[in-house]
Enzyme design. Structure first.
Site, mmCIF file in Angstrom:
data_model
loop_
_atom_site.group_PDB
_atom_site.id
_atom_site.type_symbol
_atom_site.label_atom_id
_atom_site.label_comp_id
_atom_site.label_asym_id
_atom_site.label_seq_id
_atom_site.Cartn_x
_atom_site.Cartn_y
_atom_site.Cartn_z
ATOM 1 N N GLU A 217 -11.185 3.739 6.483
ATOM 2 C CA GLU A 217 -9.744 4.435 6.812
ATOM 3 C C GLU A 217 -10.268 5.557 7.679
ATOM 4 O O GLU A 217 -10.038 5.844 8.867
ATOM 5 C CB GLU A 217 -8.902 4.949 5.640
ATOM 6 C CG GLU A 217 -8.034 6.047 5.818
ATOM 7 C CD GLU A 217 -7.499 6.650 4.748
ATOM 8 O OE1 GLU A 217 -7.770 6.722 3.855
ATOM 9 O OE2 GLU A 217 -6.277 7.213 4.878
ATOM 10 N N HIS B 214 1.196 4.767 -2.367
ATOM 11 C CA HIS B 214 0.853 5.757 -3.509
ATOM 12 C C HIS B 214 2.105 6.590 -4.210
ATOM 13 O O HIS B 214 2.849 7.145 -3.149
ATOM 14 C CB HIS B 214 -0.039 6.948 -2.948
ATOM 15 C CG HIS B 214 -1.356 6.336 -2.438
ATOM 16 N ND1 HIS B 214 -2.409 6.120 -3.173
ATOM 17 C CD2 HIS B 214 -1.562 5.764 -0.937
ATOM 18 C CE1 HIS B 214 -3.513 5.365 -2.397
ATOM 19 N NE2 HIS B 214 -2.861 5.234 -1.129
ATOM 20 N N HIS C 138 -9.703 1.268 -0.959
ATOM 21 C CA HIS C 138 -9.596 2.026 0.445
ATOM 22 C C HIS C 138 -10.949 2.075 1.157
ATOM 23 O O HIS C 138 -11.964 2.430 0.421
ATOM 24 C CB HIS C 138 -9.319 3.466 0.221
ATOM 25 C CG HIS C 138 -7.971 3.653 0.127
ATOM 26 N ND1 HIS C 138 -7.090 3.035 -1.044
ATOM 27 C CD2 HIS C 138 -6.715 4.238 0.651
ATOM 28 C CE1 HIS C 138 -5.829 3.387 -1.162
ATOM 29 N NE2 HIS C 138 -5.735 4.096 -0.068
ATOM 30 N N HIS D 158 0.752 -1.070 -0.197
ATOM 31 C CA HIS D 158 0.048 0.047 0.081
ATOM 32 C C HIS D 158 1.008 1.280 -0.077
ATOM 33 O O HIS D 158 1.477 1.673 1.256
ATOM 34 C CB HIS D 158 -1.188 -0.009 1.264
ATOM 35 C CG HIS D 158 -1.916 1.046 1.402
ATOM 36 N ND1 HIS D 158 -2.863 1.125 2.358
ATOM 37 C CD2 HIS D 158 -1.808 2.244 0.790
ATOM 38 C CE1 HIS D 158 -3.659 2.209 2.044
ATOM 39 N NE2 HIS D 158 -2.905 2.960 1.232
ATOM 40 N N ASP E 130 1.740 3.853 2.829
ATOM 41 C CA ASP E 130 0.800 4.993 2.254
ATOM 42 C C ASP E 130 1.460 6.023 1.613
ATOM 43 O O ASP E 130 1.469 5.848 0.266
ATOM 44 C CB ASP E 130 -0.199 5.346 3.396
ATOM 45 C CG ASP E 130 -1.421 5.552 2.861
ATOM 46 O OD1 ASP E 130 -1.713 5.385 1.753
ATOM 47 O OD2 ASP E 130 -2.539 6.234 3.753
ATOM 48 N N ASP E 131 1.659 7.206 2.333
ATOM 49 C CA ASP E 131 2.447 8.223 1.691
ATOM 50 C C ASP E 131 3.673 8.754 2.347
ATOM 51 O O ASP E 131 3.365 9.699 3.105
ATOM 52 C CB ASP E 131 1.291 9.507 1.428
ATOM 53 C CG ASP E 131 0.072 8.933 0.780
ATOM 54 O OD1 ASP E 131 0.076 8.874 -0.425
ATOM 55 O OD2 ASP E 131 -0.944 8.632 1.283
HETATM 56 N N1 ADE Z 1 -4.374 8.874 -1.812
HETATM 57 C C1 ADE Z 1 -3.226 8.746 -1.384
HETATM 58 N N2 ADE Z 1 -3.236 8.574 -0.072
HETATM 59 C C2 ADE Z 1 -4.542 8.251 0.345
HETATM 60 C C3 ADE Z 1 -5.082 7.845 1.535
HETATM 61 N N3 ADE Z 1 -4.487 7.472 2.656
HETATM 62 N N4 ADE Z 1 -6.429 7.561 1.466
HETATM 63 C C4 ADE Z 1 -7.244 7.958 0.515
HETATM 64 N N5 ADE Z 1 -6.443 8.373 -0.716
HETATM 65 C C5 ADE Z 1 -5.111 8.580 -0.688
HETATM 66 ZN ZN ZN Z 2 -3.738 4.718 0.756
#
Ligand code: ADE
Ligand code: ZN
Length: 337
Positions: free
Chosen positions: A199, A18, A196, A16, A277-278
């Site tokens: 969350e 992005h 997703h 996971h 994630d990011d």
């Molecule tokens: N796009 C990038 N990161 C995300 C996240 N944590 N939740 C939803 N969309 C995303």
């Molecule tokens: Zn994500």
């Protein structure tokens, strides 16, 4: 060996991520400059100071702003290569990465540009670091289903380049049902499906992703734990949850790491794994996410190994590659016991 060293060496997989969320501020400034774009921040430090999020949307606003800087195949290559170099250093064996084509095509970048740049870096990392990969195309859920269909049409000539599709962006108010026909079509194309869910959105979005979208995997899924029957169903179905601890903390979906749901998930046999994630926005990559839950929840080496195993089993790697990665993990656990 310290637990941090154990985590650093643990053979890991990331399911996971992005790729646009791995855009580090220093690289963003560098690429902005070469593309003649002026960022609305004076310095890397000023940009980093803005990464103080109150919820998912406050992050997404900066995430979309950041990716606007990306224009050429070289930009996407540099972005992806920077991420993969870090993953090699953290002993990551396999990555499955999302890209958001609509975040680029919407600003006039041809569909192929991000795809070609990202794939070139992934192939290079396979050759140079032995990191295997899969690519996943994610639809933006704040856009319409019709726009999703248009993106799928652009993508189908490149069908072999990606293994599946995801659903990301603003969760609240954009339930899984909104994309049921699109996901039916993607399933008919033989694509793996993920979304997703749970969350920020309610447990019903997790059951909606299972029942309406018939997903193979759920990204996050945390809030299924608020509904014990649903959590048990997720465990019984063996659905992998790609959990992202630092993301949960930074987006205020969890306010106390000691209360993070990954521990109860493991305790009840849910196939949860650890992901970043990011990472450029949330302060850490794979090892840092493992460290956060180890430290906050007192996980032992067996639990850390289980998280790594859940990631391998939940991946879309071939059966042969999965066996190889499971063997690498088992050998590491035995040698460091
Ligand atoms: N796009 C990038 N990161 C995300 C996240 N944590 N939740 C939803 N969309 C995303
Ligand atoms: Zn994500």
């Amino acid at each position: 060996m310290t637990i941090d060293a154990y985590i650093a060496g643990l053979p890991k997989v990331e399911l996971h991520l992005h790729i646009e969320g791995s855009f580090e501020p220093a690289l963003m400034f560098q690429i902005a400059e070469r593309n003649g774009i002026k960022l609305p921040y004076e310095s890397v430090g000023a940009l980093q100071a803005a990464y103080n999020f109150s919820d998912l949307q406050s992050f997404l606003d900066l995430y979309y702003q950041g990716m606007n800087v990306l224009q050429t195949e070289q930009d996407y290559y540099d972005l992806t290569w920077a991420y993969l170099t870090k993953m090699a250093a953290q002993n990551v064996q396999h990555v499955e990465i999302f890209w958001d084509p609509q975040g680029h095509t919407e600003r006039g970048i041809a569909f192929e540009v991000p795809l070609n740049g990202i794939r070139a870096a992934l192939n290079e990392a396979k050759t140079r670091h032995g990191i295997s990969h899969e690519l996943i195309m994610s639809f933006l859920r704040h856009l319409s289903e019709e726009e999703g269909f248009a993106t799928l049409e652009q993508a189908l000539p490149h069908r072999d380049a990606f293994i599946g599709v995801g659903l990301d962006s603003s969760e609240r108010g954009n339930p899984p049902e909104k994309f049921q026909r699109l996901f039916d079509r993607c399933r008919a194309e033989g694509l793996k499906l993920m979304a997703h869910a749970g969350e920020e959105g309610p447990p019903e979005y997790v059951s909606g992703a299972i029942d309406h979208l018939k997903v193979d995997r759920i990204d996050h899924g945390n809030r299924c734990m608020e509904d014990p029957a649903l959590a048990q169903r997720v465990a019984d179905l063996g659905i992998c949850l790609t959990v992202c601890p630092q993301s949960n903390m930074r987006l205020k979906n969890c306010t106390d790491i000691a209360q993070h749901p990954i521990k109860p998930m493991l305790d009840m046999g849910i196939a949860a794994c650890i992901n970043s994630d990011d990472p450029a926005y949330f302060g850490g990559y794979m090892s840092e996410n493992y460290q956060l839950v180890q430290d906050g929840l007192g996980l032992d080496r067996a639990a850390l190994g289980q998280l790594a195993r859940n990631g391998i089993n939940g991946s879309f790697a071939s059966a042969e590659r999965k066996s190889e990665m499971l063997a690498n993990l088992a050998a590491y656990e035995t040698s460091k016991a």
